[in-house]
Each structure stands twice: as C-alpha cells, then as structure tokens.
Design an enzyme around this catalytic site. Structure first.
Site, short mmCIF file in Angstrom:
data_model
loop_
_atom_site.label_atom_id
_atom_site.label_comp_id
_atom_site.label_asym_id
_atom_site.label_seq_id
_atom_site.Cartn_x
_atom_site.Cartn_y
_atom_site.Cartn_z
N ASP A 130 -1.20 -3.38 -10.80
CA ASP A 130 -1.83 -4.61 -10.33
C ASP A 130 -1.88 -5.77 -11.32
O ASP A 130 -1.53 -6.88 -11.00
CB ASP A 130 -3.27 -4.32 -9.88
N GLU B 284 -8.89 7.53 -15.17
CA GLU B 284 -7.93 6.67 -14.46
C GLU B 284 -6.84 6.20 -15.44
O GLU B 284 -5.66 6.18 -15.10
CB GLU B 284 -8.71 5.46 -13.92
C1 GLC Z 1 -5.80 0.42 -8.96
C2 GLC Z 1 -4.36 0.67 -9.38
C3 GLC Z 1 -3.49 1.04 -8.17
C4 GLC Z 1 -4.12 2.21 -7.45
C5 GLC Z 1 -5.59 1.89 -7.07
C6 GLC Z 1 -6.32 3.09 -6.48
O1 GLC Z 1 -5.90 -0.69 -8.17
O2 GLC Z 1 -3.83 -0.46 -10.02
O3 GLC Z 1 -2.20 1.39 -8.57
O4 GLC Z 1 -3.40 2.53 -6.30
O5 GLC Z 1 -6.28 1.53 -8.24
O6 GLC Z 1 -6.27 4.18 -7.36
#
Ligand code: GLC
Length: 465
Positions: free
Chosen positions: A192, A427
């Site tokens: 993102d 994460e």
């Molecule tokens: C964040 C990450 C994306 C992922 C989401 C849910 O937005 O950048 O890649 O899918 O989290 O885990």
C-alpha cells in the site's frame, strides 16, 4: 548510512524444538483469526476478509485445516463481481461499520453473489489465488486418490471464477495497451504505502478536507508513525471517491483517473496465476493452452516495459506519463517468479537482492526489506517503506527455487523462520533489529511460517526449463 543489523547466523539450522514451537503458535494464530466462514488478517486492525491475504493464508491452512483453506477461498469468490473482479476487502456483516474505515458505507457496493456479506470494496489485489488453490490441491493429492478427488471438486468450482478474475484484470485493466494490468490505487498493489507509488501519487490531488469529513481509524488502532501520512491518506480517499463516482468503471482510465500504474509484482503474480491455471485446467478438463500463452505474453510485457536497462532493475510504470518510478522497491524483485524471464534479468534481480540495497540473509541475517536500505528516505517503521514482510520474501524465495538458486532460497527460508520464531507472528518487522511491528497475531505470517516449515519443493511447472 549507519546500519545496526541484528545479525544471526543465516546458515544455522532451524532446530526441531524451534519448529515445533513455531508450528503450534502459527496454528493457534490461524485458529484465533477464523471467523465462521473466513479468516481475518488480524482481529483489531483488519477485521474483515482481504483478498490476497486469503491466498497466502490458504497456503498455510493446507497443512492444518484444508477444509478452511477451501472455505476461505470460496467465501472470497462468492463475493466476486459480475465483471469478474475479486474485491480487495469483503465486509463481514457481523463487524460494525465503526470498526473499520473505509467501511461498507464509504464504498457503497452491493453484496454480489449469495454470500451474506455487507458488500465489498471496488478495488482488487494481486491475483495469487490460482497459485494458492493449486498448492492446496497438490497437498491434498499427496494424501491419496480420495483426497485428490475431493480437492478436484473444489478446483472445479473455482476454475471458472479464477479465469474470470484473470480476464477482468487482463482486459478491463489493460489501461496502458501494452499487455499489462494496471492498478488504480496503491491499495491494489498490496504494498500500500510503498515508495514505488510516490512519483505517480505526486500528481494526485490531496484534499485534506476529506480527513475532516471522514475519520481515519487505522491511527486509532496502530501507531501513527507506522502508518501513512495524512497527505497520502487524503490522496487515497480522493482516488477511491473518483473511482466510485465513475461507478467503478474501467473505460478510459488513463484519461479520467489520476493514478494508473503497472506494478512489476502485481503483473508477475498475474502471470504466475496463469501458470497455475495450466495445471488446474488439466485437472478440471479444460484447455490449458490459453493459460500457457497468457503467461508467456505477460512475462514478455513485464520484461519489455518494466525493466530499466540503466539500473538493471524492475520498476513500476506510470501509465499516464510512461515514466518508470525512480524508487527501487521489493516489488521489483518479484518477477523472479517467472520461469521464462530472460536470463540476464534473472541475474539482475539476484544481484539487486544481494546488494546492500536489499542484503540477502547471507550478509544481513534477515529477510529482505520492502525498500532500498541505502535510500535517504528508507524508513524503518512506516509500513512498506522499509520494514520486512514475510509474504514478499516468500514470493522471492519461490522465485529463487524457480531459477535453481537453492542455497539462497534455503538461507532466506531459514532467516524468515528464525525471525518469526524470535519476534512472533507480526504483520511486519523492523529491518535493522528484527522487532515485530504492526498487528501482533497476523494470519499470513503464521500461514507462511507453516508452509516454510513444511518446505515443499516448487512444482515442475513453475521451474525454468
Ligand atoms: C495492509 C497491507 C495489505 C494487506 C492488508 C490486510 O493494508 O498493506 O497488503 O492485504 O493490510 O492484511
């Protein structure tokens, strides 16, 4: 730049006690994050179902709960739009609107299909699902004919839907007319907040007034220093509103939308999905040839349009200006997934991965970061602007195996497992100390730890000749 890398011996074996601990903790994260018919990435920060997360998650669930692996993929595809797009988030009807922003009210998308969902977003994410479905099937098939038959039924249901997803991305999103799919929002990349989008985002109007009208929720549940700035967030919202106001239509995107970009990782995953579909087609009795052809075409287009000869790297391309992004990001390493990539480009990716910019574990003891360590704006905390993510390292390792870099792949596997064992199923991770950042019990980190522990070889179809 001064680096304080917390080095561990990258060649040290993953011991059996470590493996058992990690296996159990990973399985328990996946148990905790299951929500009646789908997996959430994390309970607090991401309380709905995310598209490419479901693919990574299925890869791990295949070992501990294949029924849920199929269920999660099916839930996602039950929310597929009539035009073939698979939404990047499917909203859980049991989660309150206020628990996530931007939620269903903001996107204003009806629930498609017969899934009891609260609608979805109108964006997509990388199409890794065919690869995941094929891997879940392969795992089941290794348990005998009865399991193979049952998994084959799941593939039969998924196959036309996977094909519709590929067709949507390849046709409706071919905004640049060069055989590549475009993303219309940084969130579609899955990476993102990556610097890969900075140059294209600089041309996107930022209306800070939007942040008065709408309340960010991410900085209430996570540290603001780890999240996108308000300026970027205002641009994110403006892009969604523009796409939404055009009915999420894709005609003439390059002229009427401010962000239209070709990402090397997004397109490499699209081609890898075609390669997986070659095999899925054979199981379900469909014609594999078109998939093989598409994989080759996408590979050629990536190789021709997204490779910068001068720096010998793959970069994102802004379709509106035709300019390649100056930022060297981890998405530039992902085309290694493709068996037909020209040899000099394969070698260039390996050189980039081993350079001080990314530093393979042999020099750092850590998996590769999301962004060039030597860049002046390398940020150790802000997401996708420096920290280490397990999912992109998993893709890179797979690419190494595709091209026969066995030792490098093994070092990377060991580095990922040691990191997750030491820091937890976070994460993402600090690229210098390895400390966990973001959501602490994150589903794809746990799922991919299971896959890496099981350490299965890459199937022949995905390997270079
Ligand atoms: C964040 C990450 C994306 C992922 C989401 C849910 O937005 O950048 O890649 O899918 O989290 O885990």
């Amino acid at each position: 730049m001064k680096m304080h890398l917390q080095t561990t011996d990258p060649t040290a074996a993953v011991t059996s006690t470590m493996s058992a601990d990690l296996w159990n903790s990973a399985a328990s994260v996946l148990d905790t994050n299951w929500s009646y018919d789908h997996m959430v990435p994390s309970r607090r920060l991401y309380p709905h179902q995310w598209s490419w997360d479901a693919a990574f998650i299925a890869l791990g669930l295949a070992y501990v709960n294949p029924t849920r692996a199929w269920r999660d993929l099916r839930s996602l595809f039950e929310a597929q739009w009539p035009d073939g797009r698979v939404p990047h988030i499917v909203f859980d009807p049991l989660t309150a609107e206020g628990d996530y922003f931007p939620g269903p009210g903001f996107w204003n998308v009806p629930a498609y299909g017969n899934r009891p969902a609260r609608g979805s977003t109108g964006l997509v994410q990388p199409a890794l699902h065919a690869v995941a479905a094929w891997e879940v099937y392969r795992r089941a098939a290794s348990h005998g004919a009865a399991c193979a038959h049952e998994a084959g039924q799941q593939l039969k249901w998924l196959y036309p839907r996977l094909v519709a997803q590929q067709e949507y991305l390849s046709r409706s999103r071919e905004a640049g007319g060069d055989g590549l799919a475009s993303i219309v929002h940084p969130w579609e990349s899955g990476l993102d907040n990556s610097p890969s989008w900075d140059s294209a985002m600089a041309g996107v109007p930022a209306d800070l007034g939007l942040l008065q009208r709408y309340q960010r929720r991410d900085i209430e549940v996570a540290d603001a220093a780890h999240r996108p700035t308000d300026l970027d967030y205002a641009r994110y919202l403006g892009l969604v509103l523009n796409y939404r106001d055009g009915g999420y239509g894709d005609a003439d995107l390059a002229h009427r939308h401010a962000f239209v970009v070709e990402c090397p990782a997004f397109n490499a995953i699209l081609a890898a999905a075609e390669l997986a579909l070659v095999h899925i087609a054979a199981v379900v009795g469909a014609d594999p040839m078109a998939h093989r052809r598409r994989a080759r075409q996408i590979t050629e287009a990536i190789s021709r349009h997204l490779y910068d000869e001068r720096s010998a790297t793959f970069r994102a391309r802004d379709v509106r200006t035709g300019i390649l992004s100056p930022a060297r990001c981890v998405n530039g390493l992902v085309p290694l997934l493709l068996p037909d990539l020209p040899r000099d480009q394969v070698e260039a990716i390996m050189a980039e991965a081993a350079s001080p910019r990314f530093g393979l574990p042999a020099t750092t003891g850590l998996p590769v970061p999301s962004y060039d360590r030597t860049a002046t704006d390398f940020d150790t905390l802000r997401y996708w602007r420096g920290p280490i993510w397990i999912n992109v390292n998993w893709l890179l390792r797979r690419g190494m195996l595709v091209h026969g870099y066995r030792n490098e792949a093994e070092d990377l596997r060991t580095a990922m497992l040691r990191l997750v064992h030491r820091s937890g199923h976070y994460e993402y991770f600090h690229p210098e100390t390895g400390a966990g950042i973001g959501a602490p019990t994150f589903s794809w980190t746990a799922a991919l730890a299971l896959d890496l522990l099981a350490d299965r070889s890459v199937p022949a179809y995905a390997r270079a000749a």
